[in-house]
Design a protein around this motif. Sequence first.
Motif, PDB file in Angstrom:
ATOM      1  N   ILE A   3     -10.294 -17.590 -31.318  1.00 13.99           N
ATOM      2  CA  ILE A   3      -9.081 -16.802 -31.556  1.00 13.99           C
ATOM      3  C   ILE A   3      -9.263 -15.382 -31.037  1.00 13.99           C
ATOM      4  CG2 ILE A   3      -7.477 -15.944 -33.290  1.00 13.99           C
ATOM      5  CD1 ILE A   3      -7.447 -18.974 -32.896  1.00 13.99           C
ATOM      6  N   MET A   4     -10.457 -14.834 -31.211  1.00  9.90           N
ATOM      7  CA  MET A   4     -10.733 -13.486 -30.725  1.00  9.90           C
ATOM      8  C   MET A   4     -10.637 -13.434 -29.202  1.00  9.90           C
ATOM      9  SD  MET A   4     -14.098 -11.085 -31.392  1.00  9.90           S
ATOM     10  CE  MET A   4     -13.888 -11.281 -33.166  1.00  9.90           C
ATOM     11  N   LEU A   5     -11.093 -14.494 -28.539  1.00  9.07           N
ATOM     12  CA  LEU A   5     -10.985 -14.578 -27.084  1.00  9.07           C
ATOM     13  C   LEU A   5      -9.523 -14.530 -26.662  1.00  9.07           C
ATOM     14  CD1 LEU A   5     -12.158 -15.153 -24.231  1.00  9.07           C
ATOM     15  CD2 LEU A   5     -12.016 -17.602 -24.797  1.00  9.07           C
ATOM     16  N   LEU A   6      -8.674 -15.321 -27.333  1.00 13.92           N
ATOM     17  CA  LEU A   6      -7.253 -15.368 -26.990  1.00 13.92           C
ATOM     18  C   LEU A   6      -6.578 -14.023 -27.251  1.00 13.92           C
ATOM     19  CD1 LEU A   6      -4.774 -16.952 -26.106  1.00 13.92           C
ATOM     20  CD2 LEU A   6      -4.506 -17.741 -28.470  1.00 13.92           C
ATOM     21  N   VAL A   7      -6.858 -13.431 -28.388  1.00 12.61           N
ATOM     22  CA  VAL A   7      -6.242 -12.140 -28.728  1.00 12.61           C
ATOM     23  C   VAL A   7      -6.665 -11.059 -27.747  1.00 12.61           C
ATOM     24  CG1 VAL A   7      -6.164 -10.299 -30.463  1.00 12.61           C
ATOM     25  CG2 VAL A   7      -6.007 -12.695 -31.178  1.00 12.61           C
ATOM     26  N   THR A   8      -7.930 -11.079 -27.342  1.00 15.19           N
ATOM     27  CA  THR A   8      -8.434 -10.058 -26.420  1.00 15.19           C
ATOM     28  C   THR A   8      -7.779 -10.168 -25.044  1.00 15.19           C
ATOM     29  OG1 THR A   8     -10.580 -10.086 -27.565  1.00 15.19           O
ATOM     30  CG2 THR A   8     -10.499  -9.049 -25.394  1.00 15.19           C
ATOM     31  N   VAL A   9      -7.685 -11.387 -24.503  1.00 13.41           N
ATOM     32  CA  VAL A   9      -7.080 -11.540 -23.171  1.00 13.41           C
ATOM     33  C   VAL A   9      -5.578 -11.249 -23.227  1.00 13.41           C
ATOM     34  CG1 VAL A   9      -8.836 -13.141 -22.319  1.00 13.41           C
ATOM     35  CG2 VAL A   9      -6.805 -14.041 -23.475  1.00 13.41           C
ATOM     36  N   LEU A  10      -4.923 -11.569 -24.351  1.00 18.77           N
ATOM     37  CA  LEU A  10      -3.514 -11.207 -24.505  1.00 18.77           C
ATOM     38  C   LEU A  10      -3.347  -9.691 -24.514  1.00 18.77           C
ATOM     39  CD1 LEU A  10      -2.239 -13.800 -27.153  1.00 18.77           C
ATOM     40  CD2 LEU A  10      -1.424 -13.554 -24.806  1.00 18.77           C
ATOM     41  N   PHE A  51     -14.207 -27.389 -28.694  1.00 14.67           N
ATOM     42  CA  PHE A  51     -14.421 -26.118 -28.009  1.00 14.67           C
ATOM     43  C   PHE A  51     -14.875 -25.054 -28.999  1.00 14.67           C
ATOM     44  CE2 PHE A  51     -12.436 -22.009 -26.645  1.00 14.67           C
ATOM     45  CZ  PHE A  51     -13.324 -21.735 -25.616  1.00 14.67           C
ATOM     46  N   GLU A  52     -16.082 -24.546 -28.792  1.00 14.61           N
ATOM     47  CA  GLU A  52     -16.616 -23.445 -29.588  1.00 14.61           C
ATOM     48  C   GLU A  52     -17.103 -22.371 -28.624  1.00 14.61           C
ATOM     49  OE1 GLU A  52     -19.625 -24.872 -32.171  1.00 14.61           O
ATOM     50  OE2 GLU A  52     -18.287 -26.224 -33.285  1.00 14.61           O
ATOM     51  N   CYS A  53     -16.352 -21.301 -28.551  1.00 11.15           N
ATOM     52  CA  CYS A  53     -16.603 -20.265 -27.545  1.00 11.15           C
ATOM     53  C   CYS A  53     -17.926 -19.548 -27.790  1.00 11.15           C
ATOM     54  CB  CYS A  53     -15.454 -19.261 -27.554  1.00 11.15           C
ATOM     55  SG  CYS A  53     -15.619 -17.978 -26.299  1.00 11.15           S
ATOM     56  N   GLU A  54     -18.772 -19.523 -26.765  1.00 12.91           N
ATOM     57  CA  GLU A  54     -20.024 -18.776 -26.820  1.00 12.91           C
ATOM     58  C   GLU A  54     -19.751 -17.281 -26.661  1.00 12.91           C
ATOM     59  OE1 GLU A  54     -23.226 -20.043 -27.128  1.00 12.91           O
ATOM     60  OE2 GLU A  54     -22.301 -22.002 -27.523  1.00 12.91           O
ATOM     61  N   LEU A  55     -20.620 -16.474 -27.242  1.00 12.87           N
ATOM     62  CA  LEU A  55     -20.465 -15.017 -27.138  1.00 12.87           C
ATOM     63  C   LEU A  55     -20.537 -14.577 -25.676  1.00 12.87           C
ATOM     64  CD1 LEU A  55     -20.144 -12.319 -28.616  1.00 12.87           C
ATOM     65  CD2 LEU A  55     -22.656 -12.191 -28.748  1.00 12.87           C
ATOM     66  N   LYS A  56     -21.449 -15.185 -24.912  1.00 11.88           N
ATOM     67  CA  LYS A  56     -21.576 -14.829 -23.497  1.00 11.88           C
ATOM     68  C   LYS A  56     -20.324 -15.216 -22.717  1.00 11.88           C
ATOM     69  CE  LYS A  56     -25.594 -15.246 -21.510  1.00 11.88           C
ATOM     70  NZ  LYS A  56     -26.800 -15.795 -20.820  1.00 11.88           N
ATOM     71  N   ILE A  61     -15.550 -13.688 -19.611  1.00  9.88           N
ATOM     72  CA  ILE A  61     -14.128 -13.803 -19.282  1.00  9.88           C
ATOM     73  C   ILE A  61     -13.387 -12.494 -19.525  1.00  9.88           C
ATOM     74  CG2 ILE A  61     -11.967 -14.949 -19.891  1.00  9.88           C
ATOM     75  CD1 ILE A  61     -13.591 -17.461 -20.514  1.00  9.88           C
ATOM     76  N   THR A  62     -13.525 -11.940 -20.711  1.00  5.89           N
ATOM     77  CA  THR A  62     -12.722 -10.757 -21.073  1.00  5.89           C
ATOM     78  C   THR A  62     -13.080  -9.546 -20.220  1.00  5.89           C
ATOM     79  OG1 THR A  62     -14.312 -10.240 -22.840  1.00  5.89           O
ATOM     80  CG2 THR A  62     -12.348 -11.529 -23.434  1.00  5.89           C
ATOM     81  N   ILE A  63     -14.368  -9.249 -20.085  1.00  5.64           N
ATOM     82  CA  ILE A  63     -14.765  -8.099 -19.269  1.00  5.64           C
ATOM     83  C   ILE A  63     -14.475  -8.365 -17.802  1.00  5.64           C
ATOM     84  CG2 ILE A  63     -16.731  -6.668 -18.550  1.00  5.64           C
ATOM     85  CD1 ILE A  63     -17.918  -7.023 -21.297  1.00  5.64           C
ATOM     86  N   GLY A  64     -14.610  -9.645 -17.400  1.00  3.81           N
ATOM     87  CA  GLY A  64     -14.302  -9.996 -16.010  1.00  3.81           C
ATOM     88  C   GLY A  64     -12.846  -9.735 -15.673  1.00  3.81           C
ATOM     89  N   ILE A  65     -11.923 -10.126 -16.561  1.00  9.79           N
ATOM     90  CA  ILE A  65     -10.494  -9.879 -16.342  1.00  9.79           C
ATOM     91  C   ILE A  65     -10.204  -8.378 -16.338  1.00  9.79           C
ATOM     92  CG2 ILE A  65      -8.174 -10.175 -17.296  1.00  9.79           C
ATOM     93  CD1 ILE A  65      -9.067 -12.860 -18.417  1.00  9.79           C
ATOM     94  N   PHE A  66     -10.796  -7.673 -17.290  1.00 14.51           N
ATOM     95  CA  PHE A  66     -10.561  -6.224 -17.382  1.00 14.51           C
ATOM     96  C   PHE A  66     -11.075  -5.499 -16.144  1.00 14.51           C
ATOM     97  CE2 PHE A  66     -11.859  -1.922 -18.716  1.00 14.51           C
ATOM     98  CZ  PHE A  66     -10.626  -1.439 -19.138  1.00 14.51           C
ATOM     99  N   LEU A  67     -12.226  -5.901 -15.629  1.00 14.95           N
ATOM    100  CA  LEU A  67     -12.784  -5.245 -14.446  1.00 14.95           C
ATOM    101  C   LEU A  67     -11.977  -5.578 -13.190  1.00 14.95           C
ATOM    102  CD1 LEU A  67     -16.634  -5.536 -15.038  1.00 14.95           C
ATOM    103  CD2 LEU A  67     -15.217  -3.486 -15.130  1.00 14.95           C
ATOM    104  N   ARG A 280     -19.315 -24.653 -21.585  1.00 12.20           N
ATOM    105  CA  ARG A 280     -20.443 -25.586 -21.633  1.00 12.20           C
ATOM    106  C   ARG A 280     -21.498 -25.224 -20.589  1.00 12.20           C
ATOM    107  NH1 ARG A 280     -19.068 -30.373 -24.477  1.00 12.20           N
ATOM    108  NH2 ARG A 280     -16.925 -30.271 -25.252  1.00 12.20           N
ATOM    109  N   LEU A 281     -21.026 -24.781 -19.412  1.00 15.34           N
ATOM    110  CA  LEU A 281     -21.957 -24.367 -18.365  1.00 15.34           C
ATOM    111  C   LEU A 281     -22.770 -23.156 -18.806  1.00 15.34           C
ATOM    112  CD1 LEU A 281     -22.800 -24.754 -15.326  1.00 15.34           C
ATOM    113  CD2 LEU A 281     -21.107 -22.996 -14.815  1.00 15.34           C
ATOM    114  N   VAL A 282     -22.095 -22.192 -19.406  1.00 12.29           N
ATOM    115  CA  VAL A 282     -22.785 -20.998 -19.899  1.00 12.29           C
ATOM    116  C   VAL A 282     -23.779 -21.364 -20.989  1.00 12.29           C
ATOM    117  CG1 VAL A 282     -22.459 -18.818 -21.132  1.00 12.29           C
ATOM    118  CG2 VAL A 282     -20.907 -19.436 -19.272  1.00 12.29           C
ATOM    119  N   ARG A 283     -23.421 -22.317 -21.836  1.00  8.63           N
ATOM    120  CA  ARG A 283     -24.297 -22.747 -22.918  1.00  8.63           C
ATOM    121  C   ARG A 283     -25.568 -23.393 -22.376  1.00  8.63           C
ATOM    122  NH1 ARG A 283     -21.240 -26.626 -26.652  1.00  8.63           N
ATOM    123  NH2 ARG A 283     -20.090 -24.698 -27.054  1.00  8.63           N
TER     124      ARG A 283
END
Length: 433
Positions: A3-10, A51-56, A61-67, A280-283
């Motif tokens: 949920i934090m991932l979704l809220v951040t990208v929004l 789906f369980e989002c990893e911290l990495k 994703i979030t910093i990549g979009i922002f950059l 999954r790849l990052v994991r």
Amino acid sequence: MEIMLLVTVLSILFLIVVVKQNDFASPSFLFALPLTISIFICVLYKDKWDFECELKTFFLITIGIFLFFCGDQIGRKTFKKKMEYNKLVTCDMSVTMTRTVLIILFSLISIFLVYKEVSTSVSEAGIVFSLFQTSTKGLSAYSVSTVVSMTMNIMSIISTFGIAILMNNITYKCVKWKDWLFIIPIVSYLIIVLMQGQRGDLINFFVTTIFVSFCMNYKKNGGSAKKNVKVATRFVKYILIILVIFYALRLTISKSGQESLSFFDIISGYVGAQIDLLNRLVRQNNISYSLFGYESFHDLYSFFEKIGIMRNLPTLTFKYRAYNGLGCNVYTFFRRPYVDFGLVGSWFISLLCGIVWGHFYYKYVHVRNGNHRFMFYLMVYAYFINKVVMAFFDDYITLLVSANTAIKLVLFVLINKFMYCKIKIRGRKKTRL
């Protein structure tokens, strides 16, 4: 974390809309919006897909979009010319009748060449099969010849010119009856795409069409943020139509097993599953290459291998999980840079890509006056912008660093010269064909 991932990208998407003043054609918006939708679908299906989002993954994703957004802004600042929205696109893009007829003849010949090659490859099914049934989808040994491959490239560019000509002249009410003849090469290209079974090329065609149309309206409205919202809402229904067409094509050019899937299963698998696969790849965190940027610049390395500069390049086959019968082996824009350069390196690539796309957009498309040069830059940009839009699916942006991209740019220049250059005849005035 999901949920934090979704809220951040929004939140990042909202920031982009505010800073860009509803410029829905900006590279950062077109980069962030599809990724946000993909994340939303993945979160919606998180229980079904485990789906369980990893911290990495969250930071990737979030910093990549922002950059990428920051790079877009830097690219804008590198071009300091004052915005001139009030100068409209008013040039007539019509092509002379002689050249239009030659283009139509080439289009019909192209259909024949591709059909001949496709029908030969599926000869066991019989030549009397319909256009859709002779699709090459699923033929592991199928590959087009160099002549047909070049023909397809030319046709894809000609269709872009046709789209721009019709959109421009209709928008500014200078359309002539002969302009409508460009529907023939446009439809010819669509037939070729369907024969090849390439839904990706079909999506690219629709993205180019929508982008050109939106830019025409954007210029016509003088860059008004309020009017841009109204224009954007009109395009939502076209996107829904495209999704329905995409779903319907599962009966003709999709992988086996997809015919019985529901609309939402098909769309969710293609649009949202990539986020879970990236996670999954990052994991796993156990993939690397000895060659610099091998995944990100794979097409360039493959070209070097073909011409003999490099030999015995490494290969990698990703294991993937099927989503309701959908074979997914794509991992968004971030996978290739992450595999090649790690977390920080992928952020740098995002920033660099944002700078390049932002600079080109603001220098050659966004503030250009209404002339033919603007239209040429717009067509080139619209042709390649699908690589940014499809960032939710795979990294097509860095793969643009290839010999094929250089060939297409040369073809753009040559086709443009063919359509619009003036012929000099000694002892006579300049005339057009």
